[in-house]
Design a protein around this motif. Structure first.
Motif, PDB file in Angstrom:
ATOM      1  N   VAL A  96       4.511 -12.535   5.658  1.00 51.45           N
ATOM      2  CA  VAL A  96       4.462 -13.182   4.342  1.00 51.45           C
ATOM      3  C   VAL A  96       3.220 -12.733   3.565  1.00 51.45           C
ATOM      4  CG1 VAL A  96       4.235 -15.401   3.163  1.00 51.45           C
ATOM      5  CG2 VAL A  96       5.827 -15.161   5.075  1.00 51.45           C
ATOM      6  N   VAL A  97       2.093 -12.648   4.241  1.00 46.05           N
ATOM      7  CA  VAL A  97       0.865 -12.191   3.580  1.00 46.05           C
ATOM      8  C   VAL A  97       1.025 -10.756   3.088  1.00 46.05           C
ATOM      9  CG1 VAL A  97      -1.575 -11.640   3.918  1.00 46.05           C
ATOM     10  CG2 VAL A  97      -0.635 -13.761   4.841  1.00 46.05           C
ATOM     11  N   ARG A  98       1.588  -9.890   3.918  1.00 47.80           N
ATOM     12  CA  ARG A  98       1.755  -8.493   3.513  1.00 47.80           C
ATOM     13  C   ARG A  98       2.784  -8.346   2.398  1.00 47.80           C
ATOM     14  NH1 ARG A  98       2.186  -5.201   9.110  1.00 47.80           N
ATOM     15  NH2 ARG A  98       3.476  -6.992   9.700  1.00 47.80           N
ATOM     16  N   SER A 103       3.223  -6.583  -2.972  1.00 48.68           N
ATOM     17  CA  SER A 103       3.823  -6.890  -4.275  1.00 48.68           C
ATOM     18  C   SER A 103       2.789  -6.774  -5.384  1.00 48.68           C
ATOM     19  CB  SER A 103       4.421  -8.299  -4.265  1.00 48.68           C
ATOM     20  OG  SER A 103       5.475  -8.403  -3.338  1.00 48.68           O
ATOM     21  N   LEU A 104       1.576  -7.275  -5.117  1.00 52.48           N
ATOM     22  CA  LEU A 104       0.522  -7.187  -6.114  1.00 52.48           C
ATOM     23  C   LEU A 104       0.099  -5.739  -6.343  1.00 52.48           C
ATOM     24  CD1 LEU A 104      -1.417  -8.544  -8.017  1.00 52.48           C
ATOM     25  CD2 LEU A 104      -2.941  -9.029  -6.078  1.00 52.48           C
ATOM     26  N   ALA A 105      -0.008  -4.963  -5.268  1.00 47.62           N
ATOM     27  CA  ALA A 105      -0.356  -3.549  -5.415  1.00 47.62           C
ATOM     28  C   ALA A 105       0.702  -2.810  -6.223  1.00 47.62           C
ATOM     29  CB  ALA A 105      -0.516  -2.907  -4.039  1.00 47.62           C
ATOM     30  N   ALA A 106       1.964  -3.107  -5.961  1.00 43.99           N
ATOM     31  CA  ALA A 106       3.045  -2.463  -6.713  1.00 43.99           C
ATOM     32  C   ALA A 106       2.931  -2.793  -8.192  1.00 43.99           C
ATOM     33  CB  ALA A 106       4.397  -2.916  -6.164  1.00 43.99           C
ATOM     34  N   GLY A 107       2.645  -4.067  -8.492  1.00 47.39           N
ATOM     35  CA  GLY A 107       2.511  -4.467  -9.884  1.00 47.39           C
ATOM     36  C   GLY A 107       1.379  -3.742 -10.592  1.00 47.39           C
ATOM     37  N   VAL A 121      -9.423  -3.792  -1.684  1.00 48.06           N
ATOM     38  CA  VAL A 121      -9.321  -5.208  -1.320  1.00 48.06           C
ATOM     39  C   VAL A 121      -7.911  -5.538  -0.841  1.00 48.06           C
ATOM     40  CG1 VAL A 121      -9.359  -7.566  -2.233  1.00 48.06           C
ATOM     41  CG2 VAL A 121     -11.212  -5.980  -2.797  1.00 48.06           C
ATOM     42  N   LEU A 122      -6.911  -5.059  -1.551  1.00 51.37           N
ATOM     43  CA  LEU A 122      -5.524  -5.313  -1.162  1.00 51.37           C
ATOM     44  C   LEU A 122      -5.203  -4.648   0.178  1.00 51.37           C
ATOM     45  CD1 LEU A 122      -3.696  -4.942  -4.591  1.00 51.37           C
ATOM     46  CD2 LEU A 122      -4.106  -7.049  -3.301  1.00 51.37           C
ATOM     47  N   ASP A 186       8.342  -1.305  -0.133  1.00 49.66           N
ATOM     48  CA  ASP A 186       7.592  -1.636   1.079  1.00 49.66           C
ATOM     49  C   ASP A 186       7.369  -3.139   1.171  1.00 49.66           C
ATOM     50  OD1 ASP A 186       6.051  -1.237   3.414  1.00 49.66           O
ATOM     51  OD2 ASP A 186       4.211  -1.217   2.245  1.00 49.66           O
ATOM     52  N   ALA A 187       7.039  -3.768   0.059  1.00 44.42           N
ATOM     53  CA  ALA A 187       6.837  -5.218   0.048  1.00 44.42           C
ATOM     54  C   ALA A 187       8.113  -5.954   0.474  1.00 44.42           C
ATOM     55  CB  ALA A 187       6.396  -5.672  -1.337  1.00 44.42           C
TER      56      ALA A 187
END
Length: 430
Positions: A96-98, A103-107, A121-122, A186-187
């Motif tokens: 769940v954390v990954r 998802s944030l990195a993709a955004g 950081v991500l 990946d997410a």
């Protein structure tokens, strides 16, 4: 070093009552395969995305090092948590954390907002989650399958096929969509993995010893270290692996990307990565069929062939020849990997297995961040081709050292009817 007798090698968990392809194994197989497919696409997307935004080998190495450093630094704690609590729930939480970090990195990639420290950081958060996930893998395999080597071979084959298809698919998606789109895929794989693990119905773990007093977190940590260092065959391999990781594996991914993508293109890079995936699939199938009485001796011998990976890229071979060399390297790497994983899972009792696995994983990857971070500076000083060629030479030396250690080359397969462990002087002891 004064050694204490290792625990019994008998596994206390009873696997799923049906054959290898039980419901539990199918779910676990799906979870691992889907997540690996996403992860196999990530290096291509991440490297291409950073290059497109003006970053170079140093930045790629630093991002990768951020992930690996957190993973290596926290995986031992993950092993203690997995032995003290429910390893399956810990793995689900990590997925769940990954899911969130990727998802944030993709955004950020889709939005064109790519700042190096944010990517680091991500990556670090994702590495910390992976550290909580990985220890549970060792104890889960014996609980979902009767034939541990067969299960490891099948899982490695599926993972290898993912590494075969993933980079090539990532190359196409990067070219026709965007790096951010690949990272979003990946997410999504982590969501699928979490659902499959949630549906697992594992047999109960061995009941705790009522005569044994309740232990503390620190005591569990110390016990894991004591059990790890009592096995010469294990800690000696890890010592060799630490050198191998900082000098060969750490620099390999960022330097291979920088060496191949600008000269041959992103699709060629995906092809070479896919060749490695194809090789590892063949190596895993080979490990299912060819089961040596002394698994680490056979695996160490195979490691000589992995020198072809860095050497072929450093030698600037044509892409087809490079892919062929990398394929052979993949076969050899996977054959070693299946034999090593099976040795760990069958030579160590279940109540300590997660911690033992965490220590060996931590030792295996502890020096990778240094190799990744030093990839750029080393390339600048010596030149990328020379660093890669040196990696081929060091690989040959590492395999030679492993075969020179009696406890490694004489380790006998568990359950073979012979003594399970060969001592340092070559004499077998139980």
């Amino acid at each position: 070093m004064t050694s204490t007798p290792p625990r019994s090698t008998a596994r206390p968990h009873r696997p799923a009552p049906r054959g290898l392809w039980s419901r539990n194994f199918r779910l676990y197989f799906t979870a691992r395969s889907v997540a690996t497919l996403g992860d196999s696409m990530l290096p291509v997307a991440q490297s291409a995305g950073l290059l497109l935004h003006g970053y170079g080998a140093g930045a790629i190495g630093v991002v990768m090092a951020s992930y690996t450093a957190c993973f290596a630094g926290l995986v031992i704690l993950g092993g203690v948590f997995a032995d003290r609590f429910d390893a399956r729930k810990l793995m689900i939480g990590a997925d769940v954390v990954r899911l969130g970090t990727m998802s944030l990195a993709a955004g950020l990639f889709v939005a064109g907002h790519v700042v190096l420290w944010e990517m680091c950081v991500l990556a670090a958060a994702s590495g910390a989650a992976a550290a909580m996930f990985q220890p549970g893998v060792a104890s889960t395999v014996p609980r979902v399958a009767r034939d541990v080597q067969g299960a490891n071979g099948i899982l490695r084959t599926a993972e290898s096929l993912a590494f075969l298809a993933g980079p090539a698919l990532a190359g196409l998606l990067v070219a026709f969509v965007s790096p951010g789109g690949v990272i979003a895929v990946d997410a999504a794989t982590f969501a699928a993995s979490a659902v499959c693990l949630l549906l697992l119905r594992l047999p109960p773990a061995a009941p705790p010893d009522e005569e044994k007093p309740a232990s503390t977190f620190r005591a569990d940590l110390v016990e894991g270290w004591r059990e790890f260092r009592s096995r010469t065959w294990m800690w000696s391999v890890i010592l060799v692996w630490m050198v191998y990781m900082i000098t060969v594996i750490g620099p390999l991914t960022p330097l291979a990307a920088v060496e191949i993508i600008p000269t041959y293109g992103i699709r060629s890079y995906g092809l070479v990565q896919s060749a490695f995936g194809a090789g590892t699939a063949l190596g895993a199938l080979l490990a299912i069929r060819v089961r040596s009485e002394r698994p680490l001796r056979a695996g160490s011998t195979a490691l000589f062939g992995t020198a072809l990976f860095p050497a072929s890229i450093g030698a600037h071979l044509p892409v087809p020849a490079m892919a062929g060399c990398v394929l052979i390297a993949g076969v050899c790497s996977s054959y070693w990997g299946v034999n090593w994983a099976t040795s760990v899972q069958t030579q160590v009792s279940g109540d300590i297995l997660n911690r033992i696995h965490a220590y060996e994983v931590a030792g295996s990857v502890a020096t990778v961040p240094f190799g990744q971070a030093l990839a750029g500076p080393a390339s600048g000083v010596f030149g990328t081709p020379h660093v890669l060629l040196a990696g081929g030479v060091i690989t040959v030396l590492a395999a030679t050292v492993l075969l020179s250690i009696p406890a490694v080359r004489n380790l006998v397969r568990a359950g073979s009817g012979s003594a399970s462990v060969a001592g340092e002087d070559g004499r077998k002891s139980r």
